[in-house]
Enzyme design. Structure first.
Site, PDB file in Angstrom:
ATOM      1  N   GLU A 238      33.412 -14.234  -5.606  1.00 34.70           N
ATOM      2  CA  GLU A 238      34.666 -14.124  -4.460  1.00 34.70           C
ATOM      3  C   GLU A 238      34.856 -15.178  -4.048  1.00 34.70           C
ATOM      4  OE1 GLU A 238      34.145 -10.644  -1.333  1.00 34.70           O
ATOM      5  OE2 GLU A 238      32.867 -12.227  -1.037  1.00 34.70           O
TER       6      GLU A 238
ATOM      7  N   GLY B  69      29.472  -4.408   0.279  1.00 33.81           N
ATOM      8  CA  GLY B  69      29.395  -5.469   1.391  1.00 33.81           C
ATOM      9  C   GLY B  69      30.079  -6.633   1.385  1.00 33.81           C
ATOM     10  N   GLN B  70      30.636  -7.035   0.118  1.00 37.83           N
ATOM     11  CA  GLN B  70      31.469  -8.239  -0.196  1.00 37.83           C
ATOM     12  C   GLN B  70      32.469  -8.567   0.921  1.00 37.83           C
ATOM     13  OE1 GLN B  70      30.255 -10.308  -2.331  1.00 37.83           O
ATOM     14  NE2 GLN B  70      29.003  -8.804  -3.211  1.00 37.83           N
ATOM     15  N   ARG B  71      32.658  -9.897   1.384  1.00 34.55           N
ATOM     16  CA  ARG B  71      33.601 -10.194   2.389  1.00 34.55           C
ATOM     17  C   ARG B  71      34.776  -9.584   2.092  1.00 34.55           C
ATOM     18  NH1 ARG B  71      33.791 -13.294   6.632  1.00 34.55           N
ATOM     19  NH2 ARG B  71      31.686 -14.181   6.224  1.00 34.55           N
ATOM     20  N   LEU B  73      35.728  -6.803   0.633  1.00 32.33           N
ATOM     21  CA  LEU B  73      35.520  -5.388   1.010  1.00 32.33           C
ATOM     22  C   LEU B  73      35.259  -4.746   2.355  1.00 32.33           C
ATOM     23  CD1 LEU B  73      33.255  -4.161  -2.150  1.00 32.33           C
ATOM     24  CD2 LEU B  73      35.805  -4.526  -2.145  1.00 32.33           C
TER      25      LEU B  73
END
Lengths: 315, 188
Positions: A238, B69-71, B73
């Site tokens: 990410e 919970g990824q940033r 998302l």
């Protein structure tokens, strides 16, 4: 409406939406207390337009527009709190302070917590540069053979090798089993992490090689990293770029690690910053001739090995 | 479909709860849910999007939404707020570096109007790992005692061993039931 008309609509909508967004963003930068209100109104109007267009935009565009609106909202909030000062946040702070004062039990607890933190701080490998670190830096951290968590932060120009070795200094450390790693702020280093019986979390890596077997692998805000993995789930990145993936090297095989002979990656990385059908520009698989094969990492040739293995060797 | 079936179905519908599983990435939300359902947890990938699980627990049908919970998302969490009866906030107890982040996300979440009144269960996950913060420490780090807007409780738990997962779920179901189905819990 024909498909062409929908496409035309989406085109014009998206471009005019983008224009309004960037205009608002630049106004927000130069804004003062007086203009906050009018900008807030315009953001609202923009939001309404977007909602009305729902169903006629491709879902990706819709999402992108929503994201831009959220960003605008956020900077507006920041502007508000910096100019006005009487926001929910500030109010909450005021509530919090007296509550800690009155809650005397909390003060009693404090000493035990500090004790725990220093105790657990010994599970941290941090602030090292230009050195060779072996599994022995894990010894003495625990008297049990439990599953442990280790944090690794602030390391540069170093080789960290957590593989069990025959060296006597690591005998004790060998029986420790790693089950979670939290890694952050690493530059120009090689991290041989071995087998982790859980997840690995990485933040802020630059120009590094990571070798690990684990259940889950998440990497954030990193650039130029080669990751050699043995993993049953999808590793994810990410906000990263120039990431290259490869299979766990045969040369570092441990009993726990399964090596398959695929030339293709045995796992599928996912880029959460690029959620769409097209391939992510932020990662690719290592080509056969880019793979590192010489993993005989001795202490003597640290710099040379770093130079050979790192994705971005110093010129 | 006989009358009895219809009645039964409508009663079942009444006893539904909507529970939202949230928390930072790597907290173990999906793994906890899989463990509760007795599924394999060894190959859980980070959640891209969301999972829905529906199962019966203590006579209630739980609709559980497990959102990634990824940033990237997190801005989408708000799409799931409507009609939520309870929030389960899952914490990676070994992640000291992001406790601050975790606290801020949680407290921001609780400001949300659409979540007002929802019960809050905090699961201090990964207690099987030596070096994890205790539930008491997590409670301090997340400033849970400062939460007055929601009925909350923290449980130390482990998705790997299954420690306290059911107990935690029991608490949250009990707490919601007490609020929503008070009369029916009395005689059942």
């Amino acid at each position: 409406m024909g498909s062409e008309a929908i496409w035309l609509f989406a085109q014009t909508f998206t471009s005019s939406f983008q224009a309004s967004c960037s205009e608002l963003a630049s106004r927000l930068k130069a804004a003062n207390t007086g203009s906050v209100h009018s900008i807030a109104g315009e953001i609202q109007a923009l939001n309404k337009r977007l909602i009305e267009a729902t169903g006629r935009l491709p879902s990706y565009d819709q999402r992108q527009c929503e994201l831009q609106l959220t960003a605008l909202d956020k900077s507006l909030d920041e502007l508000r709190s910096s100019t006005a000062g009487k926001t929910k946040f500030a109010f909450k702070r005021k509530v919090k302070t007296p509550s800690t004062e009155t809650a005397t039990p909390a003060l009693v607890i404090t000493p035990t917590i500090t004790a725990r933190t220093t105790y657990s701080a010994s599970r941290t490998i941090s602030n090292r540069s230009n050195c060779h670190l072996s599994r022995s830096c894990l010894s003495g951290i625990s008297s049990s053979t439990d599953q442990i968590e280790v944090s690794i932060t602030n390391i540069s120009g170093s080789i960290l090798n957590l593989l069990p070795s025959k060296d006597e200094s690591t005998l004790f450390a060998n029986i420790i089993s790693l089950s979670a790693l939290h890694i952050s702020d690493i530059q120009d280093s090689i991290l041989i992490l071995g087998h982790v019986d859980g997840s690995i979390m990485l933040h802020n890596l630059t120009n590094c090689v990571v070798v690990a077997g684990c259940h889950q692998f998440r990497m954030h805000n990193s650039t130029a990293v080669d990751a050699y993995l043995d993993i049953a789930s999808n590793p994810i990145i990410e906000n990263c770029d120039h990431v290259r993936f490869g299979a766990y090297p045969r040369e570092l095989k441990q009993p726990l690690v399964t090596i398959n002979d695929h030339t293709n990656l045995p796992f599928l990385p996912q880029d959460f910053s690029h959620i769409r059908a097209t391939p992510s520009p932020n990662w690719r698989a290592l080509e056969q001739d880019e793979l590192v094969h010489d993993w005989s990492l001795s202490e003597n040739h640290c710099t040379l090995q770093l130079e050979n293995a790192l994705p971005r060797p110093k010129a | 479909m006989g009358l009895l079936t219809i009645i039964r179905k409508s009663r079942q519908k009444e006893r539904e709860m909507r529970i939202l599983f949230l928390g930072l990435d790597n907290a173990g939300k999906t793994t906890i849910l899989k463990k509760i359902n007795g599924e394999d947890i060894s190959s859980v990938s980070p959640t891209l999007g969301f999972n829905i699980k529906t199962f019966i627990h203590r006579k209630y049908t739980l609709n559980i939404w497990d959102v990634g919970g990824q940033r990237t998302l997190r801005p989408y969490w708000r799409n799931y707020f409507e009609q939520t009866d309870a929030i389960v906030w899952v914490v990676d107890s070994g992640d000291r570096m992001r406790m601050r982040d975790c606290r801020e996300e949680l407290h921001n979440l609780l400001l949300e109007d659409r979540l007002s009144g929802a019960s809050l269960l905090v699961l201090a996950n990964k207690q099987d790992i030596n070096g994890s913060l205790s539930d008491l420490e997590i409670s301090e780090a997340l400033d849970l005692p400062g939460i007055k807007s929601h009925n909350w409780k923290i449980w130390p738990c482990s998705a790997v061993t299954g420690l306290n997962l059911i107990q935690g779920l029991d608490w949250v179901v009990e707490d919601v039931a007490h609020r929503l189905y008070y009369s029916s819990t009395n005689y059942s």
